[in-house]
Design a protein around this motif. Sequence first.
Motif, PDB file in Angstrom:
ATOM      1  N   ASN A  12       0.640  -1.302   0.071  1.00  0.00           N
ATOM      2  CA  ASN A  12      -0.133  -0.064  -0.087  1.00  0.00           C
ATOM      3  C   ASN A  12       0.790   1.132  -0.011  1.00  0.00           C
ATOM      4  O   ASN A  12       0.149   2.325   0.257  1.00  0.00           O
ATOM      5  N   THR A  27       0.978   6.678   0.280  1.00  0.00           N
ATOM      6  CA  THR A  27       0.104   5.445   0.959  1.00  0.00           C
ATOM      7  C   THR A  27      -1.105   5.331  -0.102  1.00  0.00           C
ATOM      8  O   THR A  27      -1.629   6.397  -0.240  1.00  0.00           O
ATOM      9  N   PHE A  28      -1.826   4.162  -0.111  1.00  0.00           N
ATOM     10  CA  PHE A  28      -2.979   4.304  -0.918  1.00  0.00           C
ATOM     11  C   PHE A  28      -3.930   3.052  -0.090  1.00  0.00           C
ATOM     12  O   PHE A  28      -3.555   2.115   0.608  1.00  0.00           O
ATOM     13  N   ASP A  29      -5.400   3.266  -0.493  1.00  0.00           N
ATOM     14  CA  ASP A  29      -6.251   2.239  -0.063  1.00  0.00           C
ATOM     15  C   ASP A  29      -6.984   1.969  -1.199  1.00  0.00           C
ATOM     16  O   ASP A  29      -6.690   2.507  -2.428  1.00  0.00           O
ATOM     17  N   GLY A  30      -8.024   1.196  -1.033  1.00  0.00           N
ATOM     18  CA  GLY A  30      -8.834   0.853  -2.371  1.00  0.00           C
ATOM     19  C   GLY A  30      -9.600   1.925  -2.864  1.00  0.00           C
ATOM     20  O   GLY A  30     -10.082   1.791  -4.078  1.00  0.00           O
ATOM     21  N   ARG A  31      -9.721   3.309  -2.369  1.00  0.00           N
ATOM     22  CA  ARG A  31     -10.308   4.257  -3.052  1.00  0.00           C
ATOM     23  C   ARG A  31      -9.363   5.067  -3.626  1.00  0.00           C
ATOM     24  O   ARG A  31      -9.881   6.273  -4.363  1.00  0.00           O
ATOM     25  N   THR A  32      -8.235   5.331  -3.596  1.00  0.00           N
ATOM     26  CA  THR A  32      -6.981   6.225  -3.878  1.00  0.00           C
ATOM     27  C   THR A  32      -7.057   5.982  -5.324  1.00  0.00           C
ATOM     28  O   THR A  32      -6.804   4.641  -6.108  1.00  0.00           O
ATOM     29  N   THR A  33      -7.126   6.824  -6.273  1.00  0.00           N
ATOM     30  CA  THR A  33      -7.041   6.998  -7.757  1.00  0.00           C
ATOM     31  C   THR A  33      -5.798   7.618  -8.052  1.00  0.00           C
ATOM     32  O   THR A  33      -5.053   8.068  -7.568  1.00  0.00           O
ATOM     33  N   ASP A  36      -5.931  11.192  -7.393  1.00  0.00           N
ATOM     34  CA  ASP A  36      -5.423  11.610  -6.155  1.00  0.00           C
ATOM     35  C   ASP A  36      -3.922  11.870  -5.894  1.00  0.00           C
ATOM     36  O   ASP A  36      -3.361  12.924  -5.527  1.00  0.00           O
ATOM     37  N   PRO A  76      -8.250   3.011 -10.097  1.00  0.00           N
ATOM     38  CA  PRO A  76      -7.575   2.977  -8.646  1.00  0.00           C
ATOM     39  C   PRO A  76      -6.162   2.487  -8.673  1.00  0.00           C
ATOM     40  O   PRO A  76      -5.906   1.423  -9.298  1.00  0.00           O
ATOM     41  N   ALA A  78      -4.913   0.685  -6.176  1.00  0.00           N
ATOM     42  CA  ALA A  78      -4.700  -0.747  -6.015  1.00  0.00           C
ATOM     43  C   ALA A  78      -4.930  -1.745  -7.231  1.00  0.00           C
ATOM     44  O   ALA A  78      -4.212  -2.713  -7.293  1.00  0.00           O
ATOM     45  N   GLN A  82      -2.296  -4.402  -8.814  1.00  0.00           N
ATOM     46  CA  GLN A  82      -2.679  -5.736  -8.606  1.00  0.00           C
ATOM     47  C   GLN A  82      -2.431  -6.319 -10.273  1.00  0.00           C
ATOM     48  O   GLN A  82      -2.371  -7.631 -10.314  1.00  0.00           O
TER      49      GLN A  82
END
Length: 121
Positions: A12, A27-33, A36, A76, A78, A82
């Motif tokens: 992440n 740092t990112f999560d599932g909503r970070t594009t 951003d 996104p 993530a 992936q």
Amino acid sequence: MLKKEALLLIPNVLKVFLENGQIKSFTFDGRTTVKDVMVTLQDRLSLRHIEHFALVLEYSSPEQSHRFLLLQDKQPLAHVVQRTHYHGMRCLFRVSFFPKDPVDLLRRDPAAFEYLYIQVG
């Protein structure tokens, strides 16, 4: 063992390589594009106009030396991380298209012009 240029060394956290040799980590999560990250880079680099820039993935393949994959704003992070299957891939902040009038960019945003100049000079 992963190379130091690998796209994702810490879960992440995405490293973005800049043309001036700096590396910015996000740092990112599932909503970070991607957008951003672009907005944050705009702020960190004191750029007013980033419409000529984009995040790109750089990788090399045995058949061709370097390839670039342009990332779309709404993707996104993530998902980007992936779906990549390339080792040694790097995320770069690069010129995506050259301005029609570079002198106008220099007047409107000297910092953006300088970043552009570093890449083409």
